[in-house]
Design a protein around this motif. Sequence first.
Motif, PDB file in Angstrom:
ATOM      1  N   LYS A   1      -6.877  -1.308  -3.168  1.00  0.00           N
ATOM      2  CA  LYS A   1      -6.683  -2.364  -2.178  1.00  0.00           C
ATOM      3  C   LYS A   1      -6.081  -3.613  -2.811  1.00  0.00           C
ATOM      4  O   LYS A   1      -6.360  -3.928  -3.961  1.00  0.00           O
ATOM      5  N   LEU A   2      -5.291  -4.321  -2.006  1.00  0.00           N
ATOM      6  CA  LEU A   2      -4.805  -5.656  -2.341  1.00  0.00           C
ATOM      7  C   LEU A   2      -5.374  -6.605  -1.301  1.00  0.00           C
ATOM      8  O   LEU A   2      -5.481  -6.238  -0.130  1.00  0.00           O
TER       9      LEU A   2
ATOM     10  N   VAL B   1     -14.089 -16.051   2.177  1.00  0.00           N
ATOM     11  CA  VAL B   1     -13.712 -14.942   3.047  1.00  0.00           C
ATOM     12  C   VAL B   1     -12.635 -14.156   2.300  1.00  0.00           C
ATOM     13  O   VAL B   1     -11.856 -14.725   1.529  1.00  0.00           O
ATOM     14  N   LEU B   2     -12.640 -12.846   2.518  1.00  0.00           N
ATOM     15  CA  LEU B   2     -11.712 -11.972   1.808  1.00  0.00           C
ATOM     16  C   LEU B   2     -11.187 -10.932   2.781  1.00  0.00           C
ATOM     17  O   LEU B   2     -11.956 -10.358   3.557  1.00  0.00           O
ATOM     18  N   GLY B   3      -9.901 -10.703   2.761  1.00  0.00           N
ATOM     19  CA  GLY B   3      -9.283  -9.638   3.543  1.00  0.00           C
ATOM     20  C   GLY B   3      -8.512  -8.729   2.600  1.00  0.00           C
ATOM     21  O   GLY B   3      -7.731  -9.208   1.784  1.00  0.00           O
ATOM     22  N   GLU B   4      -8.766  -7.417   2.694  1.00  0.00           N
ATOM     23  CA  GLU B   4      -8.090  -6.456   1.826  1.00  0.00           C
ATOM     24  C   GLU B   4      -7.518  -5.318   2.666  1.00  0.00           C
ATOM     25  O   GLU B   4      -8.046  -4.991   3.728  1.00  0.00           O
ATOM     26  N   ALA B   5      -6.463  -4.708   2.162  1.00  0.00           N
ATOM     27  CA  ALA B   5      -5.863  -3.534   2.799  1.00  0.00           C
ATOM     28  C   ALA B   5      -5.277  -2.657   1.702  1.00  0.00           C
ATOM     29  O   ALA B   5      -4.899  -3.142   0.637  1.00  0.00           O
ATOM     30  N   GLY B   6      -5.233  -1.351   1.970  1.00  0.00           N
ATOM     31  CA  GLY B   6      -4.690  -0.436   0.971  1.00  0.00           C
ATOM     32  C   GLY B   6      -4.875   1.000   1.395  1.00  0.00           C
ATOM     33  O   GLY B   6      -4.837   1.333   2.576  1.00  0.00           O
ATOM     34  N   GLY B   7      -5.129   1.853   0.400  1.00  0.00           N
ATOM     35  CA  GLY B   7      -5.275   3.277   0.654  1.00  0.00           C
ATOM     36  C   GLY B   7      -6.562   3.817   0.069  1.00  0.00           C
ATOM     37  O   GLY B   7      -7.097   3.284  -0.902  1.00  0.00           O
ATOM     38  N   ALA B   8      -7.055   4.889   0.706  1.00  0.00           N
ATOM     39  CA  ALA B   8      -8.201   5.639   0.195  1.00  0.00           C
ATOM     40  C   ALA B   8      -7.696   7.047  -0.108  1.00  0.00           C
ATOM     41  O   ALA B   8      -7.145   7.706   0.772  1.00  0.00           O
TER      42      ALA B   8
ATOM     43  N   PHE C   1      -5.335   5.144   5.301  1.00  0.00           N
ATOM     44  CA  PHE C   1      -5.150   3.695   5.237  1.00  0.00           C
ATOM     45  C   PHE C   1      -6.533   3.069   5.376  1.00  0.00           C
ATOM     46  O   PHE C   1      -7.359   3.532   6.166  1.00  0.00           O
ATOM     47  N   LEU C   2      -6.801   2.017   4.618  1.00  0.00           N
ATOM     48  CA  LEU C   2      -8.086   1.318   4.767  1.00  0.00           C
ATOM     49  C   LEU C   2      -7.852  -0.177   4.805  1.00  0.00           C
ATOM     50  O   LEU C   2      -6.916  -0.690   4.205  1.00  0.00           O
ATOM     51  N   TRP C   3      -8.698  -0.846   5.559  1.00  0.00           N
ATOM     52  CA  TRP C   3      -8.674  -2.311   5.619  1.00  0.00           C
ATOM     53  C   TRP C   3     -10.104  -2.784   5.585  1.00  0.00           C
ATOM     54  O   TRP C   3     -11.019  -2.099   6.040  1.00  0.00           O
TER      55      TRP C   3
ATOM     56  N   TYR D   1     -11.692   3.305   7.466  1.00  0.00           N
ATOM     57  CA  TYR D   1     -10.796   4.337   6.939  1.00  0.00           C
ATOM     58  C   TYR D   1     -10.200   5.051   8.150  1.00  0.00           C
ATOM     59  O   TYR D   1     -10.856   5.875   8.780  1.00  0.00           O
ATOM     60  N   ASN D   2      -8.965   4.734   8.486  1.00  0.00           N
ATOM     61  CA  ASN D   2      -8.341   5.235   9.718  1.00  0.00           C
ATOM     62  C   ASN D   2      -8.339   6.760   9.803  1.00  0.00           C
ATOM     63  O   ASN D   2      -8.749   7.333  10.806  1.00  0.00           O
ATOM     64  N   ASP D   3      -7.869   7.443   8.774  1.00  0.00           N
ATOM     65  CA  ASP D   3      -7.711   8.895   8.842  1.00  0.00           C
ATOM     66  C   ASP D   3      -9.005   9.654   8.567  1.00  0.00           C
ATOM     67  O   ASP D   3      -9.065  10.857   8.792  1.00  0.00           O
ATOM     68  N   TYR D   4     -10.042   8.991   8.076  1.00  0.00           N
ATOM     69  CA  TYR D   4     -11.325   9.667   7.831  1.00  0.00           C
ATOM     70  C   TYR D   4     -12.233   9.561   9.048  1.00  0.00           C
ATOM     71  O   TYR D   4     -13.332  10.083   9.042  1.00  0.00           O
ATOM     72  N   ASN D   5     -11.785   8.860  10.088  1.00  0.00           N
ATOM     73  CA  ASN D   5     -12.548   8.684  11.314  1.00  0.00           C
ATOM     74  C   ASN D   5     -13.942   8.106  11.041  1.00  0.00           C
ATOM     75  O   ASN D   5     -14.930   8.518  11.637  1.00  0.00           O
ATOM     76  N   THR D   6     -14.023   7.173  10.111  1.00  0.00           N
ATOM     77  CA  THR D   6     -15.284   6.496   9.814  1.00  0.00           C
ATOM     78  C   THR D   6     -14.992   5.158   9.152  1.00  0.00           C
ATOM     79  O   THR D   6     -13.853   4.804   8.893  1.00  0.00           O
ATOM     80  N   GLY D   7     -16.025   4.447   8.883  1.00  0.00           N
ATOM     81  CA  GLY D   7     -15.964   3.184   8.171  1.00  0.00           C
ATOM     82  C   GLY D   7     -17.326   2.958   7.543  1.00  0.00           C
ATOM     83  O   GLY D   7     -18.182   3.845   7.562  1.00  0.00           O
ATOM     84  N   GLN D   8     -17.540   1.780   7.011  1.00  0.00           N
ATOM     85  CA  GLN D   8     -18.848   1.474   6.457  1.00  0.00           C
ATOM     86  C   GLN D   8     -19.064  -0.028   6.380  1.00  0.00           C
ATOM     87  O   GLN D   8     -18.116  -0.795   6.285  1.00  0.00           O
TER      88      GLN D   8
END
Length: 170
Positions: A99-100, A112-119, A130-132, A152-159
């Motif tokens: 993530k960046l 506050v922190l905002g990150e986006a990237g890949g899993a 893609f994850l944010w 996690y968009n393609d994993y159909n979950t988050g945390q």
Amino acid sequence: MRTAKKILGLTLTATAMLLSTTISAQETTETKAKPEYLHHWRLGYGLNGGIPTKESYKFSLGADARLQYDFTTKTSIAATTGYTHLFSTDDDTGFIPAKLGFKAFLGNQFYVLGEAGGAFGIQKELGNSFLWAPGIGVATKHIDVSLRYENYNDYNTGQISLRLAYGYKL
């Protein structure tokens, strides 16, 4: 005529001296030179624990490393990677996040922190996603505690994850 020129010259000279003295006094008392902020790098190592939003996963554990560059005392960019393991009753799985992000301090310690990237899934069937992740945190000279939501968009979950980290200047 000569007297008028002399009086005008003396008046201009006296005014210039008065203004230069006043300006000099203002600079020394009101606008003292502040030292320039020195940009620096920070490195932090963290442990993560989370509660996944998908019912098939029970909890998550992970570790990460974050490289941070401070533009000012209040703003930074961050690059984070590590490993996150999702535990379930049926089949555990894990992924490597990359993530960046951008961090902005709201005071001396709160941010506050905002990150986006890949899993990147470690098992072939998991694939990549893609994850944010938006988050909030508290940082001292060496300790950083943050709470974030990761999707996690393609994993159909988050945390919802809690991170406890130790960091230092490079």
